[in-house]
Design an enzyme around this catalytic site. Structure first.
Site, PDB file in Angstrom:
ATOM      1  N   GLY A  49       1.245  -1.010   0.046  1.00  0.00           N
ATOM      2  CA  GLY A  49       0.018   0.230   0.219  1.00  0.00           C
ATOM      3  C   GLY A  49       0.468   0.934  -0.177  1.00  0.00           C
ATOM      4  CB  SER A  51       5.385   2.322   4.081  1.00  0.00           C
ATOM      5  OG  SER A  51       5.854   3.639   2.936  1.00  0.00           O
ATOM      6  CB  CYS A  81       5.309  -3.570  -1.772  1.00  0.00           C
ATOM      7  SG  CYS A  81       5.678  -2.790  -2.306  1.00  0.00           S
ATOM      8  NE  ARG A 108       8.584   5.025   0.932  1.00  0.00           N
ATOM      9  CZ  ARG A 108       7.771   6.477   1.440  1.00  0.00           C
ATOM     10  NH1 ARG A 108       8.009   7.342   2.809  1.00  0.00           N
ATOM     11  NH2 ARG A 108       6.248   6.335   1.011  1.00  0.00           N
ATOM     12  CB  ILE A 138       2.952  -1.661  -7.752  1.00  0.00           C
ATOM     13  CG1 ILE A 138       2.534  -3.113  -8.546  1.00  0.00           C
ATOM     14  CG2 ILE A 138       2.173  -1.138  -7.450  1.00  0.00           C
ATOM     15  CD1 ILE A 138       0.851  -3.255  -7.812  1.00  0.00           C
ATOM     16  NE  ARG A 139       3.621   4.603  -6.426  1.00  0.00           N
ATOM     17  CZ  ARG A 139       4.341   5.460  -4.949  1.00  0.00           C
ATOM     18  NH1 ARG A 139       5.148   6.035  -5.008  1.00  0.00           N
ATOM     19  NH2 ARG A 139       3.335   5.411  -3.879  1.00  0.00           N
ATOM     20  CG  HIS A 174       2.178  -6.141  -4.463  1.00  0.00           C
ATOM     21  ND1 HIS A 174       1.691  -5.949  -3.557  1.00  0.00           N
ATOM     22  CD2 HIS A 174       2.922  -5.623  -4.500  1.00  0.00           C
ATOM     23  CE1 HIS A 174       1.363  -4.594  -3.030  1.00  0.00           C
ATOM     24  NE2 HIS A 174       2.678  -3.770  -4.265  1.00  0.00           N
ATOM     25  CD  GLU A 176      -0.367  -8.251  -2.561  1.00  0.00           C
ATOM     26  OE1 GLU A 176       0.702  -9.027  -2.464  1.00  0.00           O
ATOM     27  OE2 GLU A 176      -0.318  -7.374  -2.399  1.00  0.00           O
TER      28      GLU A 176
HETATM   29  N1  GLN Z   1       5.901   3.326  -3.181  1.00  0.00           N
HETATM   30  C1  GLN Z   1       5.360   2.543  -1.451  1.00  0.00           C
HETATM   31  C2  GLN Z   1       5.852   3.314  -0.872  1.00  0.00           C
HETATM   32  O1  GLN Z   1       6.556   3.609  -0.685  1.00  0.00           O
HETATM   33  C3  GLN Z   1       4.918   1.092  -1.545  1.00  0.00           C
HETATM   34  C4  GLN Z   1       4.439   0.213  -2.846  1.00  0.00           C
HETATM   35  C5  GLN Z   1       3.814  -1.003  -2.705  1.00  0.00           C
HETATM   36  O2  GLN Z   1       3.325  -1.104  -1.318  1.00  0.00           O
HETATM   37  N2  GLN Z   1       3.753  -1.145  -3.420  1.00  0.00           N
HETATM   38  O3  GLN Z   1       5.128   3.493   0.358  1.00  0.00           O
END
Ligand code: GLN
Length: 189
Positions: A49, A51, A81, A108, A138-139, A174, A176
């Site tokens: 999500g 952080s 993540c 991050r 994802i990021r 991820h 999931e």
């Molecule tokens: N970029 C988000 C962070 O720094 C983490 C991304 C993710 O959980 N998919 O918190």
């Protein structure tokens, strides 16, 4: 045999998809929003999500110490993540408070802005049983400078993506979001 119940920190993020993934490995999911929700859990997931948002939720709910106590008692915890960032001992950029349980530094958004999302298979040197695992990023963060107690279970293009320290597991991807049950199964094992 009773069905194991796995908690999912439900402040923000990918809670539903983790619940579905737990169903695929024969476990029940319980959202965790209060200390009491940790009672009797077989394991805990800190989902992906944002952080920063999740950390604020932990402040508001007074959950930092209960989560640390859960992990320090040796109970299995999987951070994915943003959840992996929250497990780390420190964050080297865009600082966010962490649980400080996993002896790694988190960077991050370590894969840059152009390729913030992609999927890739693990390198051939992955730990036994994880061969060919496909990882969705994802990021995603990167886990750097692992301490001596940390083993790297899988890498993608030579960068660690799945690590273990005792009963802690951290994935920068991820698990999931694919149908592959192996990471959730590993948490239960
Ligand atoms: N970029 C988000 C962070 O720094 C983490 C991304 C993710 O959980 N998919 O918190």
């Amino acid at each position: 045999m009773s069905v194991p119940v796995v908690g999912i920190l439900a402040v923000q993020g990918d809670v539903e998809a983790h619940a579905a993934a737990l169903g695929r490995v024969g476990a029940d999911a319980r959202p965790v929003l209060r200390e009491k929700d940790l009672d009797g859990l077989a394991a805990l997931i800190l989902p992906g999500g944002e952080s920063t948002t999740i950390a604020k939720g932990l402040d508001r709910l007074g959950l930092w110490e209960p989560l640390r106590a859960f992990a320090r008692a040796g109970q299995p915890v999987l951070g994915t993540c943003a959840g992996a960032i929250l497990l780390a001992r420190e964050v080297e950029n865009h600082p966010v408070p962490t649980l400080g349980l996993l002896d790694c530094r988190a960077a991050r958004n370590a894969y840059g802005t152009q390729v913030d999302s992609f999927a890739a298979p693990v390198d051939p040197d992955a730990a036994e049983g994880l061969e060919g695992l496909r990882c969705v990023f994802i990021r995603a963060p990167e886990l750097r400078d692992p301490g001596p107690g940390v083993s790297i279970l899988a890498r993608v293009e030579k960068r660690p993506v799945l690590v273990r320290q005792g009963s802690l597991l951290a994935a920068t991807f991820h698990p999931e979001l694919t149908q592959d049950p192996r990471i959730h199964a590993l948490l239960l094992a």
